[in-house]
Every structure is written in structure tokens, then in C-alpha cells.
Enzyme design. Sequence first.
Site: not given
Length: 444
Positions: A306, A420, A285
Site C-alpha cells: 500500500h 568517521k 557491506e
Amino acid sequence: MIKLDITKVAPLVSTADIQALAPRVAEAQQALEAGTCPGNDFLGWMHLPSSITPEFIDEIKATADVLRKECDAVVVAGIGGSYLGAKAVIEALSNSFQWLVNDGSNPTILFAGNNIGEDYLFELTAYLRNKRFGVINISKSGTTTETALAFRLLKKQCEEQRGKDEARKVIVAITDAKRGAARTCADKEGYKSFIIPDNVGGRFSVLTPVGLLPIAVAGFDIAQLVKGAQDMEKTAAQPLEENPAAQYAATRYALYTAGKKIEILANYQPKLHFIAEWWKQLYGESEGKDGKGIFPASVDLTTDLHSMGQWIQEGERSIFETVISVENSEHNLLFPSDEENLDGLNFLAGKRVDEVNKMAELGTQLAHVDGGVPNIRIAIDRLDAYHLGQLIYFFERACGIHCQLLGVNAFNQPGVEAYKKNMFALLGKPGYEKETEAIKARLG
């Protein structure tokens, strides 16, 4: 103090390459100190550790003691930096099987308000039914959808189960000093409240009440956490040659300019998983702007060897690896001998499990370096509050410096608003009529 090993980024980046960045690092440090950098309204984290007084820690502890006494469970409602830092520290310091071994001396710490999962919220409220629970509501505005939704549900349930007077004692608000829905609610209901400083952004807020209160409720030593950060604050103010945070920032920048666009943060201690999640937000961010920035990823090793090991070893060479290594474990467990030795592992009998883990770490580091993956190692002495405090401030300071080197504003997040706006338009939020019309037309 944290030990940083950057020798294994050669030959792609040499010691001379990093030392050549010293003048630019000094300029970056000065810009942060003088407040002349972009986003200078959000530099309160810089000297936050040294500003924390014993009296303030005592106030946090006193509120934590009320919650610890009155609650079997405490729900921390927050998203992003409003929960990741606290969760990272609590997970790192807790017993790995705390759900099973909780003896009742500490409340169970739960997290909500960081998603919009209907099943998650239903199951949380079902779990809390008939339990003595409290809430720490963390939101500067009080209008962030995920957190506001969770708090609505939790406030209603807490009041129904405990009565409004009792609920008032176990709901704490951490919010803006004067403005916002959460502040209005706290004042109206008479909740105990703490302030999120205006000049500290969420992803830098672990050492404010945002992180300190939940960590204290979980039963951990916030004074030692702060002490570790205070000591690192002093070290991180030094010139490049004596400053591991500055060296980490300079090394990352040199690798980035050499074409390494992805950083994989690795650990060999499962309790550090959420430290990596916090780190990903801090760096992603802060520096992912203007078409720039290193993409932060993480793996838990040896587990992910793995699953992701093949890609790291032989995939596209756009990556470098940073390993957080814990030098001393808290417990002693020896590798057992087996009479039949069907697995062929008796050669390890009598060795500490941590020794086996350390050799896995070293062997993997050498293999990855041989595979063309530059490698940085960050070593802390042990996994305790003091050393986590060091690590938190180390990463914060390095992040600020690196963003200055990149030329981006570390302290805003304009891209976060895009989803948003679309979500509110799709949901028909009042005031978004034009956006709703436009997005419906776009979707046909």
C-alpha cells in the site's frame, strides 16, 4: 531444510544460464574453503557452526542465566553486526506485543550504541532509572563512537544504581581477546567476557557470543539455532545442483549481469522485519565495492504493497524480488463471519488468516512476475530457532559465493571509514588537526 524456487526468474534468466555458472560457483566455493580468496583472514564464519561445542553453549547459557536472574532489563550495546543479528533473531522469535505481555520470566532486551540520538539515549536512561538492569557491551575495539558513548552512560548509571560490586556481575564484555579499550576495561573491572574471534567480521558474527548471548538472555534456544546452522553448513558445501545457497548466489549473479541492480527482500511475516535489516547489512557491506554490487532493499508485505507496491509493479525495471515465506504459522485464527457483511468479506469466513495471507503472497508474486519483476522464493517450514539458524547460514554462505563471482572482497568495508574521518575532523579530535583545517576550509 530451506526450499528455494528460482523458476520465476525466467525468461530473463533460464535454468541453463544458472547451470552454466556451475564451474565458476565451484571455483568460488573452493576459494572460500581453501582460503585463497581476498579477505581470507576473515573466513572463520565458514565452519563456525560445526565448531560450536555443547560445552561452549553451556557457558553462554550460564552467563545468560545470571543476567536473567539479576536483571529486569538488559541493554545490548553494539552497532552494525554487533547488534543486528541478535535483534533480528529476538524480534523474529518474540511475541509481537512482548512489551505489553512480559510476565517477568525474561528480561526486557533493549538496544543502544547503534546511533547518536540524544533523545534516544536520554529516554533510555530515563526508562532504566530505578530498574535492575545489566549491559552486554559488544565492541572489538571499544572505541566505536556510537557504542562507546552508550556504554559510558550505561556503565555510570548501572554503577550508581546498583553499586560497583553488583554492577560488575551484570556487565558483560564481548570483545577482542587481547587488545583494545573494551578489553582493557573488562580486565580492569573484572567483567565476565567472551571473545569475538579475530577471523569473524561483525556482519558474520551472529553465531558467536555477539549474537548467542543476547538471544539466550531473551530466553530462546541457542542450541537449536546452532543446530540449524550446522545442518545448513553441510548442505551448503554441496555442488550447485544440491546446494540452495549456491543456487541463490548464482541466480543473483545471473540477474545482476542481466541488468537487475536492485534486490528487494520481501516477507509476509511481520516478525521478519529485522531479519531483512540484518540481510541488508550483510549484503550491502559485503558486495558494495569497486563500483559493483546489487543494492539490497526490503519491504514488509502486505503492508508495503500500500506504499511501495505501485513502484514495484510498474516502476523502473532494474529490480528483482526475493520472498522469504514461512510455510506454517504458530497459531490458528479463523476469519470471522459477520451478519451484515458490509465489507463483503464473508466469502473468507472460516478460512485461516494464514491462508488469506498465503493467497496474497501468491497473487502478488504472479502480479510482479507479470509486471517484469523476476522472483525468487525462499521457504522455511516455520519461524523457530532451528529454521532461523538455517536461514542465517544460508544467507552468509550465498553472500560469500556471490562476492567471489563479482570479484570483490566480501570481508572488508573501506567505504565505512569515510564518514568517521569527516566526523572526527569536524569535532576536532586530537590527531585530526590537518583534516579539521581542510574540512573547515572546504565548508567556508
